[in-house]
Design an enzyme around this catalytic site. Structure first.
Site, short mmCIF file in Angstrom:
data_model
loop_
_atom_site.label_atom_id
_atom_site.label_comp_id
_atom_site.label_asym_id
_atom_site.label_seq_id
_atom_site.Cartn_x
_atom_site.Cartn_y
_atom_site.Cartn_z
N LYS A 52 -8.83 -8.87 -5.52
CA LYS A 52 -7.98 -9.24 -6.67
C LYS A 52 -8.04 -10.74 -6.88
O LYS A 52 -8.10 -11.21 -8.02
CB LYS A 52 -6.54 -8.77 -6.43
N GLN A 96 1.41 -5.46 -2.12
CA GLN A 96 0.30 -4.63 -1.64
C GLN A 96 0.83 -3.54 -0.70
O GLN A 96 1.53 -3.82 0.25
CB GLN A 96 -0.74 -5.51 -0.92
N ASP A 119 1.80 -3.73 -11.35
CA ASP A 119 1.32 -2.42 -10.92
C ASP A 119 1.97 -1.28 -11.71
O ASP A 119 1.54 -0.13 -11.60
CB ASP A 119 1.62 -2.22 -9.41
#
Ligand code: NAD
Length: 283
Positions: A52, A96, A119
């Site tokens: 990322k 994460q 997300d």
């Protein structure tokens, strides 16, 4: 059969994002910013976070990593999220997964400001997805949809079968397929006769996390096959949820593993960062 090349498409998306990021800097005097929180030393998570960061660098998006030790407590994580929520220069926040045992991931995801929830896992954003309203949408499902779009096949009226019902992939991808007017069936571990359901699929999205669960011979001829699964075998090789060679022999389009949904998911994280930044600042 054609391969749906996720690496190539991800590059195209990064180029678009780069253009938008340049415009963003001209308008706001700073680049859009993504903050990633990673707790512990899970090797796969570190690889995902690094990917990322690389994608951000290539697109002119500022990437900040908060690498925290395994023993970091929930209260400390909540405090960090609240600090990032309150900072006007922070556009996107990503926690994460997986988090160490003892940390309530649902609680943390709900603490992220929905406008910065890159997300798309905040209950408000998931609710808006189901209500058909504009919101940040989960990256892997968006990646699947963008890959399907690339085939040029029209979705209205098509039979779409999703294997897996997680909040990360299965359920949101089913919602997106439904939004595009497909007739959607969701399969899961209790589904009876998976082969029979898959035989009807014009579009198949496999997200079970079970190596080569889906046999090539089950596929309808000329189906579009999107393989989300990432399974590491004992010899270290990566394989998807589809029996690739046999599935490729029947499908019209198929995503490889690796090189399909994975790189596209990373591209959608940076694209969503731009979406979040523009939506919040232009209000
Ligand atoms: P998960 O374990 O949360 O969910 C798996 C789902 O598959 C469950 O709903 C379960 O009911 C279903 N399932 C399991 N075995 C089944 C079977 N035999 N028949 C039918 N259904 C079955 O997993 P997840 O987080 O949704 O991830 C799924 C896979 O996708 C994993 O391999 C994961 O690594 C991968 N993944 C890839 C990306 C990417 O960027 N490419 C992103 C997220 C997840």
């Amino acid at each position: 059969m054609e391969i749906l090349d996720g690496k190539k498409l991800a590059k195209k998306i990064r180029q678009q994002v780069k253009g938008e990021a340049t415009q963003f800097v001209e308008r706001w005097g700073r680049p859009p910013s993504l903050h990633v929180i990673l707790v512990g030393d899970d090797p796969a998570s570190h690889i995902y976070v690094r990917n990322k960061e690389r994608a951000c660098k290539k697109t002119g998006v500022a990437s900040h990593q908060h690498l925290l030790p395994q023993e970091t407590g929930q209260a400390e994580l909540l405090q960090l999220i609240r600090k990032l929520n309150a900072d006007n220069d922070v556009d996107a926040i990503l926690v994460q997964m997986p988090l160490p045992k003892g940390i309530d991931s649902g609680l943390l995801l709900s603490a992220i400001a929905p406008t910065k929830d890159v997300d798309g896992f905040h209950p408000i954003n998931l609710g808006k997805l189901y209500a058909g309203r504009a919101a940040l949408r989960p990256c892997t499902p968006l990646a699947c949809m963008r890959l399907i779009e690339e085939t040029g096949v029209e979705l209205p009226g098509k039979n779409a079968v999703v294997v897996g019902r997680s909040t990360v992939v299965g359920k949101p991808v089913a919602a997106l397929l439904l939004e595009q007017h497909a007739t959607v069936t969701i399969c899961h571990s209790r589904t009876r006769n998976l082969a029979h359901v898959i035989a009807e699929a014009d579009v198949l999205v496999a997200a079970a996390g079970s190596p080569e669960l889906i046999k090539g011979e089950w596929l309808k001829r000329d189906a579009i096959a999107i393989d989300v699964g990432i399974n590491r075998l004992e010899d270290g090789t990566l394989t998807g949820d589809l029996e690739f060679e046999a599935a490729a022999a029947r499908a019209s389009w198929i995503t490889p593993v690796p090189g399909g949904v994975g790189p596209m998911t990373v591209a959608m994280v940076v694209a969503n960062t731009l979406t979040a930044a523009n939506a919040r600042l232009t209000g």
